[in-house]
Design an enzyme around this catalytic site. Structure first.
Site, PDB file in Angstrom:
ATOM      1  N   ASP A  98     -24.753 -89.775 -39.297  1.00 52.24           N
ATOM      2  CA  ASP A  98     -24.363 -88.927 -40.426  1.00 52.24           C
ATOM      3  C   ASP A  98     -23.043 -89.417 -41.021  1.00 52.24           C
ATOM      4  O   ASP A  98     -22.058 -89.581 -40.292  1.00 52.24           O
ATOM      5  CB  ASP A  98     -24.216 -87.482 -39.925  1.00 52.24           C
ATOM      6  CG  ASP A  98     -24.261 -86.470 -41.055  1.00 52.24           C
ATOM      7  OD1 ASP A  98     -23.772 -86.791 -42.161  1.00 52.24           O
ATOM      8  OD2 ASP A  98     -24.779 -85.369 -40.836  1.00 52.24           O
ATOM      9  N   HIS A 100     -21.600 -87.931 -43.864  1.00 50.21           N
ATOM     10  CA  HIS A 100     -20.945 -86.892 -44.682  1.00 50.21           C
ATOM     11  C   HIS A 100     -19.626 -86.473 -44.022  1.00 50.21           C
ATOM     12  O   HIS A 100     -19.631 -86.114 -42.844  1.00 50.21           O
ATOM     13  CB  HIS A 100     -21.853 -85.667 -44.806  1.00 50.21           C
ATOM     14  CG  HIS A 100     -23.132 -85.932 -45.534  1.00 50.21           C
ATOM     15  ND1 HIS A 100     -24.244 -86.427 -44.896  1.00 50.21           N
ATOM     16  CD2 HIS A 100     -23.467 -85.779 -46.839  1.00 50.21           C
ATOM     17  CE1 HIS A 100     -25.225 -86.558 -45.780  1.00 50.21           C
ATOM     18  NE2 HIS A 100     -24.779 -86.174 -46.985  1.00 50.21           N
ATOM     19  N   SER A 151     -29.549 -85.487 -38.131  1.00 46.22           N
ATOM     20  CA  SER A 151     -28.425 -85.851 -37.239  1.00 46.22           C
ATOM     21  C   SER A 151     -28.029 -84.714 -36.302  1.00 46.22           C
ATOM     22  O   SER A 151     -27.204 -84.904 -35.411  1.00 46.22           O
ATOM     23  CB  SER A 151     -27.207 -86.316 -38.051  1.00 46.22           C
ATOM     24  OG  SER A 151     -26.644 -85.245 -38.759  1.00 46.22           O
TER      25      SER A 151
END
Ligand code: B1M
Length: 210
Positions: A98, A100, A151
């Protein structure tokens, strides 16, 4: 020079003013703890509450946190001689797979604002990296963020890896991120779930009170 002016600088996100006013307090001999608690943590708590109540939004939280950090940098060299200890150490990261990090960074800022030392491991952090850091000692909370349904499993893997390494009892685990729920947190055996950054700071404080 007043706490009201310092609060205003933090609410307005005026980093230079926040640092200058804090320098003035330090130079005048004000107790470091009082400057920290009444001058910096108090207005960040107000920002956190307003964020929860949707009275301010992410950009305002970020600029306030940045102003708060510039003031905090003025105080930090004085902490040890004033006997100020952080609330605890949080290791935070966005989990493996992930990338982000916007929400994770805001959580990190709110935790710092609440008085925690935060070690930010960034994005794509695998279970072993968390485990290795806990092994070295001094970590109170592992904080994991995930924005992808794909994730979220890495959070469960981290909890299992901590358990496998015999480290689970010695550290608290907090999880969050848009697809994460309290139900998921309970299922994977996390100690806490927070839906937003201000709640994350509250929950982290609560975890260490127990
Ligand atoms: Co992505 N992305 N993205 N993306 N992206 C989402 C998450 C998505 C919902 C968009 C959509 O389809 N509607 C979707 C996920 C779907 C799903 O799994 N359910 C998605 C997808 C699919 C993808 C890619 C797979 C797209 C692709 O390549 N096909 C890809 C994945 C890459 C990867 O990670 N491997 C991808 C890539 C990207 C960008 C790189 C372009 C960029 C990220 C940039 C960055 O972060 N530096 C991006 C963005 C920006 C988004 C959206 C638009 C915004 C996310 C965000 O930053 N929100 C998002 C859609 C959306 O949410 N509208 C989307 C603002 C942020 C402040 O909120 O992160 O939720 P949030 O954090 C909150 C709370 O969740 C909480 O506090 C924060 C503040 O209150 N919180 C915690 C967060 N972590 C916490 C931890 C805690 C406690 C609370 O305790 C530890």
């Amino acid at each position: 020079m007043s706490f009201e002016a310092l609060h205003k600088a933090i609410y307005d996100g005026d980093a230079a003013a926040a640092a200058n006013i804090t320098k003035g307090f330090v130079a005048s001999g004000s107790p470091i703890r009082e400057i920290l608690e009444q001058g910096l943590i108090a207005p960040m708590s107000v920002v956190g509450e307003k964020f929860k109540a949707c009275e301010v939004f992410i950009p305002e939280v970020i600029i306030s946190a940045k102003a708060m950090h510039s003031a905090l940098a003025v105080l930090e060299p004085h902490f040890s001689k004033s006997g100020i200890r952080p609330l605890g150490t949080v290791v935070i990261g966005t989990v493996k797979g992930d990338l982000h990090d916007i929400g994770k960074n805001i959580v990190s800022m709110m935790l710092k604002g609440a008085g925690f030392v935060v070690e930010d491991f960034g994005i794509d952090v695998g279970p072993q990296k968390f485990v290795d850091r806990v092994k070295r000692g001094g970590v109170d909370i592992i904080a994991m963020s995930s924005l992808l349904t794909t994730s979220m499993g890495a959070m469960a893997d981290t909890v299992s890896s901590l358990r496998g390494a015999g480290l689970r009892e010695g550290v608290k685990v907090m999880v969050g991120g848009a697809p994460v729920t309290q139900e998921f947190a309970s299922k994977i055996g996390a100690d806490a779930y927070a839906s937003d950054a201000a709640t994350a700071a509250d929950k982290a404080r609560d975890l260490l009170k127990r």
